[in-house]
Each structure stands twice: as structure tokens, then as C-alpha cells.
Design a protein around this motif. Structure first.
Motif, PDB file in Angstrom:
ATOM      1  N   ARG A   1      42.978  27.296  27.313  1.00 27.22           N
ATOM      2  CA  ARG A   1      41.698  27.195  26.352  1.00 27.22           C
ATOM      3  C   ARG A   1      40.931  28.549  26.073  1.00 27.22           C
ATOM      4  O   ARG A   1      40.519  28.855  24.922  1.00 27.22           O
ATOM      5  CB  ARG A   1      40.870  26.166  26.572  1.00 27.22           C
ATOM      6  CG  ARG A   1      41.342  24.641  26.530  1.00 27.22           C
ATOM      7  CD  ARG A   1      40.257  23.906  27.112  1.00 27.22           C
ATOM      8  NE  ARG A   1      39.902  23.834  28.404  1.00 27.22           N
ATOM      9  CZ  ARG A   1      40.604  23.255  29.510  1.00 27.22           C
ATOM     10  NH1 ARG A   1      41.573  22.345  29.239  1.00 27.22           N
ATOM     11  NH2 ARG A   1      40.111  23.457  30.634  1.00 27.22           N
ATOM     12  N   SER A   2      40.885  29.143  27.189  1.00 23.50           N
ATOM     13  CA  SER A   2      40.224  30.376  27.055  1.00 23.50           C
ATOM     14  C   SER A   2      41.023  31.780  27.021  1.00 23.50           C
ATOM     15  O   SER A   2      40.292  32.518  26.907  1.00 23.50           O
ATOM     16  CB  SER A   2      39.224  30.456  28.469  1.00 23.50           C
ATOM     17  OG  SER A   2      38.383  29.294  28.503  1.00 23.50           O
TER      18      SER A   2
ATOM     19  N   GLN B   1      29.135  22.979  33.750  1.00 23.93           N
ATOM     20  CA  GLN B   1      28.653  22.815  32.499  1.00 23.93           C
ATOM     21  C   GLN B   1      27.921  21.543  32.031  1.00 23.93           C
ATOM     22  O   GLN B   1      26.955  21.334  31.354  1.00 23.93           O
ATOM     23  CB  GLN B   1      29.162  23.699  31.629  1.00 23.93           C
ATOM     24  CG  GLN B   1      29.077  25.077  31.833  1.00 23.93           C
ATOM     25  CD  GLN B   1      30.092  26.015  31.450  1.00 23.93           C
ATOM     26  OE1 GLN B   1      31.306  25.582  31.121  1.00 23.93           O
ATOM     27  NE2 GLN B   1      30.031  27.349  31.648  1.00 23.93           N
TER      28      GLN B   1
ATOM     29  N   ALA C   1      37.941  26.661  39.901  1.00 28.22           N
ATOM     30  CA  ALA C   1      38.597  25.960  38.546  1.00 28.22           C
ATOM     31  C   ALA C   1      39.028  24.703  38.804  1.00 28.22           C
ATOM     32  O   ALA C   1      39.758  24.039  38.106  1.00 28.22           O
ATOM     33  CB  ALA C   1      39.856  26.870  38.121  1.00 28.22           C
TER      34      ALA C   1
ATOM     35  N   THR D   1      35.504  31.502  33.305  1.00 29.96           N
ATOM     36  CA  THR D   1      34.512  31.281  32.222  1.00 29.96           C
ATOM     37  C   THR D   1      33.854  29.993  32.573  1.00 29.96           C
ATOM     38  O   THR D   1      32.789  29.539  31.708  1.00 29.96           O
ATOM     39  CB  THR D   1      35.419  30.806  31.069  1.00 29.96           C
ATOM     40  OG1 THR D   1      36.604  29.653  31.495  1.00 29.96           O
ATOM     41  CG2 THR D   1      36.103  31.536  30.390  1.00 29.96           C
ATOM     42  N   GLY D   2      33.721  29.314  33.844  1.00 32.37           N
ATOM     43  CA  GLY D   2      33.002  28.398  34.148  1.00 32.37           C
ATOM     44  C   GLY D   2      31.731  28.677  34.872  1.00 32.37           C
ATOM     45  O   GLY D   2      31.257  29.690  34.828  1.00 32.37           O
ATOM     46  N   MET D   3      30.802  27.784  35.111  1.00 29.29           N
ATOM     47  CA  MET D   3      29.513  27.918  35.531  1.00 29.29           C
ATOM     48  C   MET D   3      29.472  28.702  36.984  1.00 29.29           C
ATOM     49  O   MET D   3      28.987  29.804  36.898  1.00 29.29           O
ATOM     50  CB  MET D   3      28.968  26.431  36.019  1.00 29.29           C
ATOM     51  CG  MET D   3      27.627  26.361  36.322  1.00 29.29           C
ATOM     52  SD  MET D   3      26.300  26.666  35.197  1.00 29.29           S
ATOM     53  CE  MET D   3      26.479  24.756  34.636  1.00 29.29           C
TER      54      MET D   3
ATOM     55  N   THR E   1      43.496  22.487  40.006  1.00 24.52           N
ATOM     56  CA  THR E   1      44.009  24.013  39.781  1.00 24.52           C
ATOM     57  C   THR E   1      44.288  24.600  41.228  1.00 24.52           C
ATOM     58  O   THR E   1      45.133  25.209  41.523  1.00 24.52           O
ATOM     59  CB  THR E   1      42.894  24.814  39.042  1.00 24.52           C
ATOM     60  OG1 THR E   1      42.920  24.178  37.968  1.00 24.52           O
ATOM     61  CG2 THR E   1      43.523  26.163  38.961  1.00 24.52           C
TER      62      THR E   1
ATOM     63  N   ALA F   1      41.520  31.889  33.541  1.00 24.97           N
ATOM     64  CA  ALA F   1      40.879  30.308  33.178  1.00 24.97           C
ATOM     65  C   ALA F   1      42.105  29.559  32.336  1.00 24.97           C
ATOM     66  O   ALA F   1      43.099  30.046  32.862  1.00 24.97           O
ATOM     67  CB  ALA F   1      39.657  30.622  32.376  1.00 24.97           C
ATOM     68  N   SER F   2      41.793  28.541  31.988  1.00 22.25           N
ATOM     69  CA  SER F   2      42.789  27.649  31.312  1.00 22.25           C
ATOM     70  C   SER F   2      43.282  28.344  30.039  1.00 22.25           C
ATOM     71  O   SER F   2      42.650  29.338  29.496  1.00 22.25           O
ATOM     72  CB  SER F   2      42.316  26.142  31.294  1.00 22.25           C
ATOM     73  OG  SER F   2      41.502  26.301  30.049  1.00 22.25           O
TER      74      SER F   2
ATOM     75  N   GLY G   1      39.066  30.684  36.917  1.00 23.45           N
ATOM     76  CA  GLY G   1      37.836  29.959  36.615  1.00 23.45           C
ATOM     77  C   GLY G   1      36.567  30.662  36.087  1.00 23.45           C
ATOM     78  O   GLY G   1      35.478  30.350  36.017  1.00 23.45           O
TER      79      GLY G   1
HETATM   80  P1  A2P Z   1      38.230  26.817  30.666  1.00 21.32           P
HETATM   81  O1  A2P Z   1      36.768  27.512  30.330  1.00 21.32           O
HETATM   82  O2  A2P Z   1      39.530  27.835  29.867  1.00 21.32           O
HETATM   83  O3  A2P Z   1      38.322  25.508  30.593  1.00 21.32           O
HETATM   84  P2  A2P Z   1      32.953  24.318  35.027  1.00 21.32           P
HETATM   85  O4  A2P Z   1      33.091  23.332  36.294  1.00 21.32           O
HETATM   86  O5  A2P Z   1      31.785  24.979  34.894  1.00 21.32           O
HETATM   87  O6  A2P Z   1      33.248  23.491  33.713  1.00 21.32           O
HETATM   88  O7  A2P Z   1      34.174  25.451  34.992  1.00 21.32           O
HETATM   89  C1  A2P Z   1      35.670  25.141  35.463  1.00 21.32           C
HETATM   90  C2  A2P Z   1      36.228  26.350  35.387  1.00 21.32           C
HETATM   91  O8  A2P Z   1      37.856  26.243  35.335  1.00 21.32           O
HETATM   92  C3  A2P Z   1      36.587  27.091  33.760  1.00 21.32           C
HETATM   93  O9  A2P Z   1      36.688  28.522  34.040  1.00 21.32           O
HETATM   94  C4  A2P Z   1      37.674  26.518  33.322  1.00 21.32           C
HETATM   95  O10 A2P Z   1      38.211  27.396  32.356  1.00 21.32           O
HETATM   96  C5  A2P Z   1      38.692  26.434  34.645  1.00 21.32           C
HETATM   97  N1  A2P Z   1      39.688  25.734  34.608  1.00 21.32           N
HETATM   98  C6  A2P Z   1      40.019  24.621  34.350  1.00 21.32           C
HETATM   99  N2  A2P Z   1      41.242  23.941  34.251  1.00 21.32           N
HETATM  100  C7  A2P Z   1      41.832  25.118  34.779  1.00 21.32           C
HETATM  101  C8  A2P Z   1      43.350  25.334  34.692  1.00 21.32           C
HETATM  102  N3  A2P Z   1      44.351  24.139  34.560  1.00 21.32           N
HETATM  103  N4  A2P Z   1      43.778  26.467  35.038  1.00 21.32           N
HETATM  104  C9  A2P Z   1      42.830  27.642  34.901  1.00 21.32           C
HETATM  105  N5  A2P Z   1      41.549  27.490  34.964  1.00 21.32           N
HETATM  106  C10 A2P Z   1      41.113  26.068  34.770  1.00 21.32           C
END
Ligand code: A2P
Length: 332
Positions: free
Chosen positions: A40-41, A164, A74, A12-14, A78, A37-38, A10
Motif C-alpha cells: 500500500r505504501s 494509528q 509491522a 509508515t506506522g506509528m 509480518t 512497509a506494505s 513498518g
Molecule cells: P502500511 O502503512 O503500508 O500499511 P500501525 O500499527 O501504526 O498502523 O503501523 C503498521 C506498520 O506496519 C505500517 O508501516 C504498515 O505499512 C506496516 N505493515 C503492515 N502490514 C505489512 C506487511 N504485510 N508488510 C510490510 N509492512 C506492513
């Protein structure tokens, strides 16, 4: 000293980005870091430890690389899926979601309060709820000295606790835009609603505070109640905590106890208008305590105001401190 292969899930998240900041500051004995991360990142680069790191998609085989410690933030689903996978590969997961916190096989740890619980982990250690962590740091020294009969929490929680999307709702709300994360505008408002409502009428956030308090302090029968409120503050949670003690107390001694407690900064001088505030707590790992007053409505009790950076002490810093303790205990 041994070195460790450390992953951030996770990233890339907050909370994940704050994991990276805190890891840079704490300088654990790491030989290598992995950022997940997911999908997407995947492929995105993040600046970390003076280098560019490429974010990888989290997959079932992500932990087949001898990763020793993984910091997860995450989301619950997850963690539910991937924490046991990581643990089965010999990795110790420090999980920031609420998914594993009340599992009797999983220690729930605030390093200043119950570091001894780290030792019985079976591969997953849970990081408590942000509002609970700062309350624990304040209550532990008082529990040890005076015993606690009852606790009443009233929280004033920042939008960063909702990730975020929560932050964006306040930012956009200021510009007059409709909320996307919260059910109502958070700008110029207070929402007595954090996490979902349960059948009891309490929100899940309130139940987390009640249940996690009892687990961390090893006081399964402690009387605890909570009202948790989201307020239009970007970062750092504030809490009014009312505590009723078993034993009588001396105010001067109680102040000294708190002033010398690990992780606490006492900011309590009404004459100088000194009291903890969210804007001052942000960026720090300590828990700030002030507005100490005897509660004259009970035989022995106090009111206090407790403020901490919910993303640092309430999440990322607490998790990294758990990792640091784990490493200390591993090297003993
Ligand atoms: P991503 O940025 O790729 O979506 P926040 O609560 O601040 O939004 O952060 C959530 C974090 O959890 C992000 O880094 C997000 O990655 C990650 N995340 C969400 N879903 C998944 C997943 N299925 N596998 C891995 N990381 C995840």
C-alpha cells in the motif's frame, strides 16, 4: 568504526515513524538506510535524515542486500514471516512485535536492564511489550538490592499503543463518532481490556507483562500479576506498581537507588505537587518514577507510579538503544 546498513520495516506506522525520528537523534554509524512497509505504501516518500526516502514494499528478497540491522514494527504476522528470512541473510532483526518475545532462542532486551542478553542472539532480538519495558527500568535496581517477592501491576495505557487506529478512535470519539478499533468508546471511558482475552480470564497484555518480566529479570519463579487498562490518553503509559521485597529497605536509600539508576528520572516531591505525568513524559526516553510510598500492608514493600512514552521508550527508542548496544558490542 564499522558502518552499518540499517532497515526500518513498518516505516509508515506509528512506531515506524518514531523509529525514524529516534534514528535521526541517535545518529548510529549507518552507511545506508532502507525503509519498508506494505505494498500500500510502496513509492511513498518520507523525510528522513534531511533527505527524501522512497518506501519500498517488503518482500522476500528485500534483505538480499547485505542489510546488517533491521528494526521491525509491522505487526506480528509480518515479523513471523520476515524476521527469520532477514536473519537467514545475516541481518540482525530487532523486533517490536510480540511474536518472538517468549521464544527461548530469542533474547528479550531492555538495554539498561539486561544488555548482556544481546550477545547470545541468533539473528532475532525481541523488544519487550511497552508496559513491561518501563516497569523493568524501575524494578531492576530494586531487585538487585532488595530481592523481589511479588509484583502487582495496574496500568493506565495510552491509545497510541494501539497504533494509528487507536489514536483515531480517541480523536473521533471526542467528536462523538463511534469507535473503529476498540470494542467500546475510549473517549470518557476506561477499557479493562488490552489485546485479546485468554482462557485464564487474563488478557494477553496482562500475560505479556507477567511472562516478559520473569524473562528479562531472569527470575522465572517471581510472583507477578497484572491488570492492564486502556485510558483516554493519547500518549505515554502510566503504571501503579506494588512491589514486595525479600529484604528490609531504607526509604532514603531506595530513593537514591532509583534516582541514580540508568534511564530513570525521579519526580517525587508531593509538597511541590511533583509526580510523573503522561503529558510530561511524552517526547522523552527516560522512565519517570514518583509517588514512592512504603506499603504498610506487608513487611517490606512499596507503591510507586511509573510513567514513560510508550512509543519512544516503550517501543522505538528501546529498539534503537538495543541497536546502539549491539553496535557497541560488535566494535569491542
Ligand atoms: P502500511 O502503512 O503500508 O500499511 P500501525 O500499527 O501504526 O498502523 O503501523 C503498521 C506498520 O506496519 C505500517 O508501516 C504498515 O505499512 C506496516 N505493515 C503492515 N502490514 C505489512 C506487511 N504485510 N508488510 C510490510 N509492512 C506492513
Amino acid at each position: 568504526m564499522k558502518t552499518y546498513r540499517i532497515a526500518v520495516v513498518g516505516a509508515t506506522g506509528m512506531v515506524g515513524r518514531t523509529f525514524l525520528k529516534v534514528l535521526e537523534e541517535y545518529q548510529l554509524p549507518a552507511s545506508e538506510y532502507f525503509l519498508f512497509a506494505s505494498a500500500r505504501s510502496a513509492g511513498k516518500t518520507l523525510d528522513f535524515m534531511g533527505k527524501k526516502y522512497t518506501v519500498e514494499e517488503l518482500r522476500e528478497d528485500s534483505f538480499d542486500r547485505g542489510i546488517d540491522i533491521a528494526l521491525f514494527s509491522a505487526g506480528g504476522s509480518t515479523s513471523e514471516k520476515f524476521a527469520p528470512i532477514a536473519a537467514s541473510k545475516g541481518c540482525i532483526v530487532i523486533d517490536n512485535s510480540s511474536c518472538w518475545r517468549m521464544d527461548p532462542q530469542v533474547p528479550l532486551v531492555v538495554p539498561e536492564v539486561n544488555p548482556e542478553d544481546i550477545a547470545w542472539n541468533k539473528g532475532i532480538i525481541a523488544n519487550p511489550n511497552c508496559s513491561t519495558i518501563q516497569a523493568m527500568v524501575a524494578l531492576k535496581p530494586l531487585l538487585d538490592r532488595y530481592g523481589i517477592k511479588r509484583v502487582v501491576y495496574s496500568t493506565y495505557q495510552a491509545v497510541s499503543g494501539a497504533g494509528q487506529a487507536g489514536w483515531a478512535d480517541l480523536e473521533n470519539g471526542i467528536k462523538g463518532e463511534a469507535p473503529a478499533k476498540f470494542p467500546y468508546p475510549i473517549f470518557n471511558n476506561c477499557l479493562p481490556h488490552i489485546d485479546v482475552f485468554t482462557e485464564s480470564g487474563y488478557t494477553k497484555e496482562e500475560l505479556k507483562m507477567i511472562q516478559e518480566t520473569r524473562k528479562i529479570l531472569h527470575t522465572p519463579d517471581m510472583r507477578v500479576t497484572a491488570t492492564t487498562v486502556r485510558v483516554p490518553v493519547f500518549n505515554s503509559h502510566s503504571e501503579s506498581i506494588n512491589v514486595e521485597f525479600e529484604k528490609p529497605f531504607d526509604m532514603k536509600e531506595l530513593r537514591q537507588l532509583l534516582a541514580s539508576a540508568p534511564g530513570v528520572v525521579l519526580q517525587d516531591d508531593p509538597d511541590k505537587l511533583l509526580y510523573p505525568m503522561a503529558i510530561n513524559a511524552t517526547g522523552h526516553d527516560e522512565v519517570f518514577i514518583g509517588r514512592l510510598r512504603r506499603d504498610d500492608s506487608v513487611e517490606s514493600g512499596i507503591n510507586m507510579w511509573v510513567v514513560a512514552d510508550n512509543i519512544r521508550k516503550g517501543a522505538a527508542a528501546n529498539a534503537v538503544q538495543i541497536a546502539r548496544k549491539l553496535i557497541e558490542q560488535d566494535n569491542k
